[in-house]
Design an enzyme around this catalytic site. Structure first.
Site, PDB file in Angstrom:
ATOM      1  N   LYS A 111       0.815  -1.222   0.000  1.00 25.60           N
ATOM      2  CA  LYS A 111       0.000   0.000   0.000  1.00 25.60           C
ATOM      3  C   LYS A 111       0.845   1.267   0.000  1.00 25.60           C
ATOM      4  O   LYS A 111       0.345   2.334  -0.314  1.00 25.60           O
ATOM      5  CB  LYS A 111      -0.979  -0.008   1.180  1.00 25.60           C
ATOM      6  CG  LYS A 111      -2.081  -1.054   1.002  1.00 25.60           C
ATOM      7  CD  LYS A 111      -3.249  -0.852   1.927  1.00 25.60           C
ATOM      8  CE  LYS A 111      -4.372  -1.823   1.579  1.00 25.60           C
ATOM      9  NZ  LYS A 111      -5.527  -1.752   2.441  1.00 25.60           N
ATOM     10  N   LYS A 192      -4.745  -9.635  -5.335  1.00 24.73           N
ATOM     11  CA  LYS A 192      -5.989 -10.054  -4.671  1.00 24.73           C
ATOM     12  C   LYS A 192      -7.147  -9.122  -5.023  1.00 24.73           C
ATOM     13  O   LYS A 192      -6.934  -7.934  -5.307  1.00 24.73           O
ATOM     14  CB  LYS A 192      -5.793 -10.147  -3.156  1.00 24.73           C
ATOM     15  CG  LYS A 192      -5.727  -8.833  -2.440  1.00 24.73           C
ATOM     16  CD  LYS A 192      -5.973  -9.024  -0.947  1.00 24.73           C
ATOM     17  CE  LYS A 192      -6.187  -7.664  -0.308  1.00 24.73           C
ATOM     18  NZ  LYS A 192      -7.029  -7.614   0.816  1.00 24.73           N
ATOM     19  N   LYS A 195     -11.538  -4.026  -2.494  1.00 21.42           N
ATOM     20  CA  LYS A 195     -12.642  -3.055  -2.545  1.00 21.42           C
ATOM     21  C   LYS A 195     -12.220  -1.757  -3.209  1.00 21.42           C
ATOM     22  O   LYS A 195     -13.007  -1.100  -3.848  1.00 21.42           O
ATOM     23  CB  LYS A 195     -13.066  -2.670  -1.119  1.00 21.42           C
ATOM     24  CG  LYS A 195     -13.771  -3.713  -0.337  1.00 21.42           C
ATOM     25  CD  LYS A 195     -14.254  -3.070   0.972  1.00 21.42           C
ATOM     26  CE  LYS A 195     -14.068  -3.993   2.136  1.00 21.42           C
ATOM     27  NZ  LYS A 195     -12.770  -3.854   2.807  1.00 21.42           N
TER      28      LYS A 195
END
Ligand code: AQP
Length: 327
Positions: A111, A192, A195
């Site tokens: 991230k 993966k 959202k």
């Protein structure tokens, strides 16, 4: 009964990865466990969030919890920021965690990878997650595979604190499913499903229309071979679809692959659309009833009171053991 704790971030609509990896387990575990399910809004602000949208997403996740079958009479359902013990315990654990171990967390690395400097909260996120879990003397944590490293850190912190101060925490175990524990993005089966990924067709949200589900699956990345076969290394796209099919149907991937031998990807994908739509339709019907109801707010208020009562005891115990306070 053993205690279960888990949570979901209100960062967007829950997708089938969240559902098949974690939420499906939440429902099953209610049968014979004492369950606490949280909407972890404090985690969500490790990335920028619009305040109005965040509030809506918190209620969306809460309504989805109930729609998939979490029963607020049996389980505690609440919002993390409504219970102050999460922040309190998180600070204490932060002072006992090391920058070296936190910088090894792959989620942090991913991230923060294109950023010159990342928010400190993103770096400390796994410690807050450890606090969430340890606050409730949790035995079992049902999560997707992507959380394995964070569960290990939670266990390490619990063992470290117990070694330093005596019997402070229960050391929890992660609970991971065989199929569904790692659902990959439909447009890129090497990452993966997420959202917050920019491409909406990379995921299937539990609230997607049948048309959107159909389009997402029919567009899903496969390969030019045309053979339905489970082989993660050489056929990651098809293997991901087989994994989703297996998790929804309860059938073995090999058995599913055998059914589509020689028929190409078209029929396989078409059936997967049907299976997925059949799985999400009853959830969506319940969601429509629950989302706007006053009952939802009452459940969250009651949940925060029940979770607050448990967590206060832990925070008091921890503070006493480390020597905090004047009395
Ligand atoms: N792709 C996935 N496959 C299986 N399980 C998954 N989980 C997440 N993605 C997958 C599991 O879902 C639970 C809730 O996840 P989260 O909301 O706490 O955050 P996350 O892991 O960061 O999930 P997202 O969807 O990718 O959100 P964003 O985009 O906001 O980062 C966890 O148990 C997780 O393991």
């Amino acid at each position: 009964m053993k205690r279960v704790f888990s949570g979901v971030q209100p960062t967007g609509n829950i997708h089938i990865g969240n559902y098949l990896g974690a939420l499906k387990q939440f429902v099953e575990l209610q049968e014979d466990h004492d369950c606490i399910y949280c909407i972890v809004d404090m985690h969500s602000i490790t990335m920028p969030q619009d305040p109005k949208e965040l509030k809506q997403h918190i209620l969306d996740v809460a309504a989805l919890y109930l729609s998939i079958g979490i029963d607020p009479k049996r389980s505690i359902v609440f919002v993390q920021s409504d219970v102050p013990g999460h922040a309190e315990l998180s600070w204490i654990l932060t002072c006992n965690a090391y920058t070296g171990e936190l910088s090894r967390m792959t989620q942090f690395k991913q991230k923060s990878k294109d950023k010159e400097s990342a928010p400190a909260g993103l770096f400390c996120y796994p410690v807050l997650m450890a606090a969430d879990i340890l606050l409730y003397d949790t035995d079992v944590v049902p999560v997707g595979n992507d959380q394995k490293q964070h569960i290990e850190l939670t266990r390490d912190l619990a063992v470290r604190m117990n070694g330093k101060y005596g019997n402070m925490f229960v050391v929890p175990d992660g609970r991971f499913l065989k199929s569904g524990a790692r659902v990959m993005a439909l447009d890129d089966p090497t990452s993966k499903m997420s959202k917050s990924a920019p491409n909406a067709f990379s995921r299937i949200s539990l609230l997607d229309t049948p048309e959107k589900i159909k389009k997402s699956i029919m567009k899903a990345t496969t390969d030019s071979e045309g053979e339905v076969r489970f082989d993660i290394e050489n056929k990651p796209g098809v293997s991901n679809l087989l994994n989703i099919y297996s998790a929804f149907s309860g059938r073995d991937v090999e058995d599913i692959a055998a059914q589509y031998a020689g028929s190409g990807y078209g029929a396989f994908k078409k059936d997967l659309v049907e299976i997925t739509v059949d799985a999400v339709t009853p959830i969506q019907q319940k969601y429509e009833e629950i989302r706007q109801s006053q009952e939802l707010l009452d459940i969250l208020k009651d949940g925060a009171e029940r979770a607050g009562a448990i967590s206060e005891k832990t925070v008091k115990r921890v503070k006493d053991m480390i020597g905090f306070g004047a009395c």
